[in-house]
Scaffold this motif. Structure first.
Motif, PDB file in Angstrom:
ATOM      1  N   TRP A  52     -12.655  68.542 -22.808  1.00 45.50           N
ATOM      2  CA  TRP A  52     -13.570  67.895 -21.881  1.00 45.50           C
ATOM      3  C   TRP A  52     -12.933  67.713 -20.514  1.00 45.50           C
ATOM      4  N   THR A  55     -13.211  70.987 -18.757  1.00 43.64           N
ATOM      5  CA  THR A  55     -14.618  71.209 -18.414  1.00 43.64           C
ATOM      6  C   THR A  55     -15.010  70.471 -17.146  1.00 43.64           C
ATOM      7  N   THR A 350     -16.092  79.667 -19.697  1.00 41.37           N
ATOM      8  CA  THR A 350     -16.868  78.440 -19.899  1.00 41.37           C
ATOM      9  C   THR A 350     -17.970  78.654 -20.939  1.00 41.37           C
ATOM     10  N   VAL A 351     -18.576  79.845 -20.944  1.00 43.20           N
ATOM     11  CA  VAL A 351     -19.595  80.135 -21.960  1.00 43.20           C
ATOM     12  C   VAL A 351     -18.976  80.113 -23.355  1.00 43.20           C
ATOM     13  N   LEU A 353     -16.147  78.647 -24.254  1.00 38.54           N
ATOM     14  CA  LEU A 353     -15.642  77.306 -24.556  1.00 38.54           C
ATOM     15  C   LEU A 353     -16.759  76.381 -24.996  1.00 38.54           C
ATOM     16  N   SER A 354     -17.872  76.378 -24.269  1.00 30.13           N
ATOM     17  CA  SER A 354     -18.977  75.486 -24.627  1.00 30.13           C
ATOM     18  C   SER A 354     -19.594  75.867 -25.961  1.00 30.13           C
ATOM     19  N   THR A 355     -19.678  77.165 -26.240  1.00 26.59           N
ATOM     20  CA  THR A 355     -20.217  77.604 -27.528  1.00 26.59           C
ATOM     21  C   THR A 355     -19.299  77.192 -28.673  1.00 26.59           C
ATOM     22  N   VAL A 357     -17.133  74.635 -28.713  1.00 28.33           N
ATOM     23  CA  VAL A 357     -17.198  73.176 -28.884  1.00 28.33           C
ATOM     24  C   VAL A 357     -18.473  72.782 -29.601  1.00 28.33           C
ATOM     25  N   LEU A 358     -19.592  73.391 -29.203  1.00 29.60           N
ATOM     26  CA  LEU A 358     -20.868  73.074 -29.846  1.00 29.60           C
ATOM     27  C   LEU A 358     -20.823  73.408 -31.335  1.00 29.60           C
ATOM     28  N   PRO A 381     -24.330  66.580 -21.750  1.00 31.14           N
ATOM     29  CA  PRO A 381     -25.009  67.714 -21.097  1.00 31.14           C
ATOM     30  C   PRO A 381     -26.189  67.278 -20.235  1.00 31.14           C
ATOM     31  N   TRP A 420     -28.857  75.113 -24.411  1.00 35.88           N
ATOM     32  CA  TRP A 420     -27.845  74.938 -25.454  1.00 35.88           C
ATOM     33  C   TRP A 420     -28.276  75.485 -26.810  1.00 35.88           C
ATOM     34  N   ARG A 424     -29.029  80.074 -25.608  1.00 35.05           N
ATOM     35  CA  ARG A 424     -27.668  80.444 -26.017  1.00 35.05           C
ATOM     36  C   ARG A 424     -27.709  81.487 -27.129  1.00 35.05           C
TER      37      ARG A 424
END
Length: 489
Positions: A52, A55, A350-351, A353-355, A357-358, A381, A420, A424
């Motif tokens: 985070w 991010t 970033t794409v 990383l966010s995927t 983490v989700l 978000p 998200w 995605r």
């Protein structure tokens, strides 16, 4: 009597920057609180805190960068040089709604800096030949002192239609590319030319807003999402002279960028198949290889957004497949010493990383460790989305009051949720199926039509008695009629 035109401008404010930073700080606090409140353990909690932290540093850097973007304002001497340029507008047409096509053509004729020439190419439309519209436009362009051509070719795709227009304007200094449903603000061409006063600038992107943004919830949210993306992600890249993708509704390129690369533009293949989409990003890549690519926030165009989920889905899937192909080309051809190369890598980082983490929070933690993510994670978000969408509120439109734009801004959680989840999943599916290189939309005719009727076609009459027709839009707030027409002789 002067005729009111559909216009918009992007307002810059220090208050917007302050509010965005405040919302980002609130999102960071929410993320910290969620990590502390969850039973993740010291190791997992520390890792999430690092994720985070990275991010929010990236988001903060992007926020400062997009607020550093400036509208280009050249000197008086440079303006005179720009006024002397041959500016050719390329208008590819395929199964377009006649109302939107007329709206766009009239906006070209009503420019404060009129183009030198406009070249319309009907790419073998199957829903008509636009004969009446062609007759009117040929006459109206001549009255405005603009060289105009209108060709009808066999269907070969948007790129081949643009190439046909380029071939009849081989001496153009600047090519302005528009879509067949593009309605330019009155000063759009004047503004989009200004960055070319700097020799290193090779292409310029305009700001795209929706003509039909208040049709339904889908168009509202799409306009919010699309406008926000241009004024955050693309504005940040523009500040570094590294815009990766220009938008089809309005972009400008130095003539040599287009002409020197025309053969490769027409013959791009991927996995042995001709590529029919991602034309704007390929032209932008050609420009990047020669110099700077920027965005001009004061050059505004209005376009028709999909009004049905099925239409939007096909359009977005085409974008994602094209984005995948273009990413491979950027990795291969962009110089590693340039900012564009690293900006492209950071975007994919970033794409990913966010995927990750989700997936970790929603799948791994609950199934493997029995830990459900705290509800406070949902705030993160949403707050980030609202922070970035403050830029949407900075767009002042002549046909909409600020309170209505504020109501749309409040819909940002819907855009975040879609981004998200559904979008995605579509992104990754588009990557997996990028070998499907067909266009995918408007094969059976126009999918979006102008809601209000257009005026009658050009009557067969003596030139001295012909009156230029108008296209009318109804302002839902004031009930005033906005008319687009060529100024009276």
């Amino acid at each position: 009597m002067s005729t009111p035109l559909l216009t918009a401008r992007v307002h810059r404010s220090g208050m917007v920057l302050s509010a965005a930073v405040t919302l980002l700080a609130a999102a960071a606090w929410a993320a910290h609180h969620a990590v502390q409140a969850a039973n993740y353990g010291n190791t997992t909690g520390s890792r999430l805190a690092v994720v985070w932290g990275v991010t929010f540093l990236l988001l903060l850097a992007q926020t400062l960068m997009y607020h550093a973007e400036r509208t280009h304002r050249p000197t008086t001497r440079a303006r005179r040089q720009l006024d002397a340029l041959h500016v050719a507008v390329l208008v590819p047409v395929y199964n377009e709604d006649p109302g939107y096509l007329r709206l766009g053509l009239e906006s070209l004729l009503a420019q404060t800096r009129r183009p030198t020439s406009v070249h319309v190419v009907d790419d073998g439309s199957t829903n008509g030949d636009y004969a009446n519209l062609r007759a009117w436009f040929t006459w109206a362009a001549a009255e405005a002192g603009i060289t105009a051509t209108w060709q009808r070719t066999s269907n070969g795709g948007k790129r081949h239609a643009q190439a046909a227009a380029v071939r009849v304007s081989p001496d153009a200094d600047v090519y302005v590319t528009v879509d067949s449903d593009s309605c330019l603000a009155p000063n759009a061409i004047e503004e989009i030319l200004l960055p070319f006063a700097r020799p290193k600038v090779q292409s310029v992107a305009g700001i795209v807003l929706a003509t039909n943004h208040r049709t339904n919830l889908l168009t509202r949210v799409t306009d919010l999402w699309f406008t926000t993306g241009q004024l955050t992600d693309r504005s940040a890249l523009s500040a570094m002279g590294a815009v990766l993708v220009n938008s089809g509704p309005l972009a400008a390129y130095r003539g040599a960028v287009v002409r020197d690369n025309l053969d490769s533009y027409l013959n791009e293949t991927f996995m042995g198949r001709p590529v029919m989409f991602s034309d704007d990003s390929l032209l932008t890549l050609y420009a990047l290889l020669r110099g700077r690519t920027v965005q001009q926030p004061s050059a505004v165009v209005f376009t028709a957004l999909p009004e049905k989920a099925s239409h939007f889905g096909r359009m977005y899937m085409r974008w994602m497949r094209g984005s995948t192909i273009r990413s491979l080309w950027r990795l291969r051809y962009l110089p590693i010493t340039g900012w564009a190369y690293w900006a492209h890598l950071i975007r994919w980082f970033t794409v990913a990383l966010s995927t990750t983490v989700l997936g970790w929070l929603l799948i791994v933690e609950p199934l493997k460790y029995g830990n459900r993510p705290p509800v406070s994670f949902l705030l993160v978000p949403v707050l980030i989305g609202w922070a970035q969408a403050l830029r949407y509120l900075g767009v002042i439109r002549s046909d909409e009051r600020i309170r209505h734009r504020a109501l749309t801004w409040l819909l940002m959680p819907s855009a975040v949720l879609a981004s998200w989840t559904v979008l995605r999943a579509m992104r990754w599916y588009g990557m997996a199926t990028c070998a499907r290189t067909g266009w995918g939309t408007r094969q059976n005719g126009a999918e979006v039509a102008l809601a209000t009727p257009t005026s009658p076609e050009l009557p067969e009459a003596d030139e001295d008695t012909v009156q230029l027709p108008l296209v009318k839009l109804l302002d839902p707030d004031t009930e005033a009629t906005l008319e687009l027409a060529l100024p009276a002789r």
